[in-house]
Design a protein around this motif. Structure first.
Motif, PDB file in Angstrom:
ATOM      1  N   ILE A 100      72.847  44.660  17.784  1.00  0.00           N
ATOM      2  CA  ILE A 100      73.244  43.295  17.344  1.00  0.00           C
ATOM      3  C   ILE A 100      73.232  43.665  15.759  1.00  0.00           C
ATOM      4  N   THR A 101      74.444  43.288  15.040  1.00  0.00           N
ATOM      5  CA  THR A 101      74.413  43.299  13.647  1.00  0.00           C
ATOM      6  C   THR A 101      74.409  41.886  13.134  1.00  0.00           C
ATOM      7  N   TYR A 111      69.971  45.228  14.751  1.00  0.00           N
ATOM      8  CA  TYR A 111      68.822  44.880  15.795  1.00  0.00           C
ATOM      9  C   TYR A 111      69.077  45.568  16.987  1.00  0.00           C
ATOM     10  N   GLU A 112      68.104  45.576  17.918  1.00  0.00           N
ATOM     11  CA  GLU A 112      68.221  46.134  19.251  1.00  0.00           C
ATOM     12  C   GLU A 112      67.419  44.779  20.118  1.00  0.00           C
ATOM     13  N   THR A 113      68.172  44.480  21.086  1.00  0.00           N
ATOM     14  CA  THR A 113      67.438  43.240  21.858  1.00  0.00           C
ATOM     15  C   THR A 113      67.792  43.425  23.438  1.00  0.00           C
ATOM     16  N   PHE A 114      66.754  42.910  24.243  1.00  0.00           N
ATOM     17  CA  PHE A 114      67.135  42.726  25.768  1.00  0.00           C
ATOM     18  C   PHE A 114      67.622  41.108  25.801  1.00  0.00           C
ATOM     19  N   PHE A 115      67.525  40.355  24.898  1.00  0.00           N
ATOM     20  CA  PHE A 115      67.755  38.943  25.175  1.00  0.00           C
ATOM     21  C   PHE A 115      69.394  38.756  25.297  1.00  0.00           C
ATOM     22  N   SER A 116      69.595  37.795  26.294  1.00  0.00           N
ATOM     23  CA  SER A 116      71.055  37.792  26.214  1.00  0.00           C
ATOM     24  C   SER A 116      71.409  36.277  25.696  1.00  0.00           C
ATOM     25  N   ASP A 117      70.588  35.412  25.291  1.00  0.00           N
ATOM     26  CA  ASP A 117      70.796  34.443  24.285  1.00  0.00           C
ATOM     27  C   ASP A 117      70.362  34.428  22.761  1.00  0.00           C
ATOM     28  N   MET A 118      70.943  33.636  22.112  1.00  0.00           N
ATOM     29  CA  MET A 118      70.942  33.898  20.471  1.00  0.00           C
ATOM     30  C   MET A 118      69.578  33.010  20.358  1.00  0.00           C
ATOM     31  N   PRO A 142      76.833  33.921  24.662  1.00  0.00           N
ATOM     32  CA  PRO A 142      75.841  34.842  24.940  1.00  0.00           C
ATOM     33  C   PRO A 142      76.040  36.009  24.181  1.00  0.00           C
ATOM     34  N   ILE A 143      74.653  36.870  24.111  1.00  0.00           N
ATOM     35  CA  ILE A 143      74.852  37.991  23.246  1.00  0.00           C
ATOM     36  C   ILE A 143      75.401  39.017  24.423  1.00  0.00           C
ATOM     37  N   TYR A 144      76.173  40.084  23.506  1.00  0.00           N
ATOM     38  CA  TYR A 144      76.857  41.353  24.131  1.00  0.00           C
ATOM     39  C   TYR A 144      76.651  42.472  23.297  1.00  0.00           C
ATOM     40  N   ASN A 145      76.519  43.799  23.666  1.00  0.00           N
ATOM     41  CA  ASN A 145      76.592  44.775  23.023  1.00  0.00           C
ATOM     42  C   ASN A 145      77.349  45.016  21.740  1.00  0.00           C
ATOM     43  N   LYS A 146      77.006  45.426  20.666  1.00  0.00           N
ATOM     44  CA  LYS A 146      77.932  45.660  19.475  1.00  0.00           C
ATOM     45  C   LYS A 146      78.464  44.339  18.823  1.00  0.00           C
ATOM     46  N   MET A 147      77.509  43.151  19.131  1.00  0.00           N
ATOM     47  CA  MET A 147      78.022  41.902  18.687  1.00  0.00           C
ATOM     48  C   MET A 147      77.812  41.639  17.261  1.00  0.00           C
ATOM     49  N   GLU A 148      78.489  41.136  16.482  1.00  0.00           N
ATOM     50  CA  GLU A 148      78.321  40.819  14.856  1.00  0.00           C
ATOM     51  C   GLU A 148      77.972  39.259  14.923  1.00  0.00           C
TER      52      GLU A 148
END
Length: 327
Positions: A100-101, A111-118, A142-148
């Motif tokens: 996540i950026t 950041y790196e995270t396992f969470f799927s919600d902000m 919902p959070i996804y990979n390479k999300m800004e």
């Protein structure tokens, strides 16, 4: 003695029967377990919040992942080892590591995270939001990979400023004073107004400003000027007036109080004349700053602006009375 021997025989026979039936039961249970492993079974998979149910004959977790073409990244978490045996109703949970950026105001952070919600992502990384802060995309996304994610820090401030109220200038005509004379009879003073603003800042940059309240602390004082209107008329001349577009450098040489300029063959440069359209009665005062016209019957060549004040430019020439001004 015979009864005791009989009793011993009965015990031995019972023990042998127990061993036989126990062994049978043991092998039967092993076959049941083995059958459960090898037969088709129901497996529930939760892949980072996407839950699905599959009927499969895969024996091990790795076989199931290969069968379903599910790839596990190096930083991903899986609830069961890949060499674990699958049984009916086994549940496999996978948490995906997501990069996540976050753009927080002027600061960019990875950041790196396992969470799927902000909300949980922010909580786990100690990112605190104030009441009016804006999150883009919305915090429910919902959070996804390479999300800004952009966080706009919103601050609403109450500000008070004192501002000037500019004074007005009022002119009063005085027929006893010459037309080029003026006198200040009251000095103007600016007033003061206190204004309360509600100011909205995005990342410390002002976005909007709204007046909540204003109060006049000091009223402005008008500037009062007396302007003379008396024009002393000298010799009068009658003839035709034409017009032309006068070059600007001529106007700067002899600035006019009225803003009107004209050319004349004989009057001194810098002198003023009153020019009246004999047909309409419209009149102006113009300053002589050029020579001309030299056509028959023409006594004055007005600048385009001056001519249009007493006649239509399309008229070309008009019959006028030109009076010399002595004051």
């Amino acid at each position: 003695m015979k009864s005791k021997s009989k009793f011993k025989i009965i015990i031995v026979v019972g023990m042998l029967l127990g061993v036989v039936f126990g062994a049978k039961a043991f092998f039967s249970e092993g076959e049941l377990i083995q059958g459960s492993i090898e037969s088709e079974k129901k497996v529930i998979c939760d892949d980072d919040g996407m839950v699905f149910e599959v009927r499969t004959k895969a024996k091990f977790v790795k076989d199931f992942l290969d069968e379903q073409k599910i790839e596990i990244g190096k930083k991903d978490y899986i609830s069961m080892p890949e060499d674990a045996v699958l049984y009916s109703n086994s549940i496999i949970s996978i948490l995906r590591s997501k990069k996540i950026t976050v753009f927080d105001g002027d600061i960019k952070k990875e950041y790196e995270t396992f969470f799927s919600d902000m909300q949980n992502f922010f909580w786990s990384n100690n990112i605190k939001l104030a009441e009016f802060d804006i999150v883009d995309p919305e915090i429910s996304t919902p959070i996804y990979n390479k999300m800004e994610i952009e966080i706009i820090r919103v601050e609403i401030r109450e500000e008070v400023k004192n501002e000037q109220i500019k004074f007005k200038t009022v002119s009063e005509d005085d027929s006893d004073m010459g037309w080029r004379e003026e006198k200040v009879i009251q000095k103007g003073e600016n007033g003061t107004k206190k204004i309360e603003y509600e100011v909205v800042y995005y990342n410390d940059k002002e976005i909007s400003r709204k007046i909540k309240n204003s109060e006049i602390i000091k009223e402005p004082t008008e500037k009062i000027i007396k302007k003379g209107t008396y024009v002393k008329i000298g010799k009068a001349h009658k003839g035709l007036a034409s017009w032309y577009a006068q070059p600007s450098h001529l106007k700067s040489a002899f600035p006019s109080l009225t803003g009107y300029y004209a050319a004349n063959p004989w009057l001194p440069k810098g002198s003023y004349v009153k020019v009246t359209n004999k047909n309409s009665g419209d009149s102006i005062i113009a300053r002589i700053n050029d020579r001309g016209p030299f056509g028959p019957g023409r006594i004055i060549d007005l600048d385009k602006t001056a001519f249009s004040a007493i006649a239509s430019l399309g008229a070309g020439v008009v019959d006028v009375k030109m009076e010399e001004i002595l004051n």
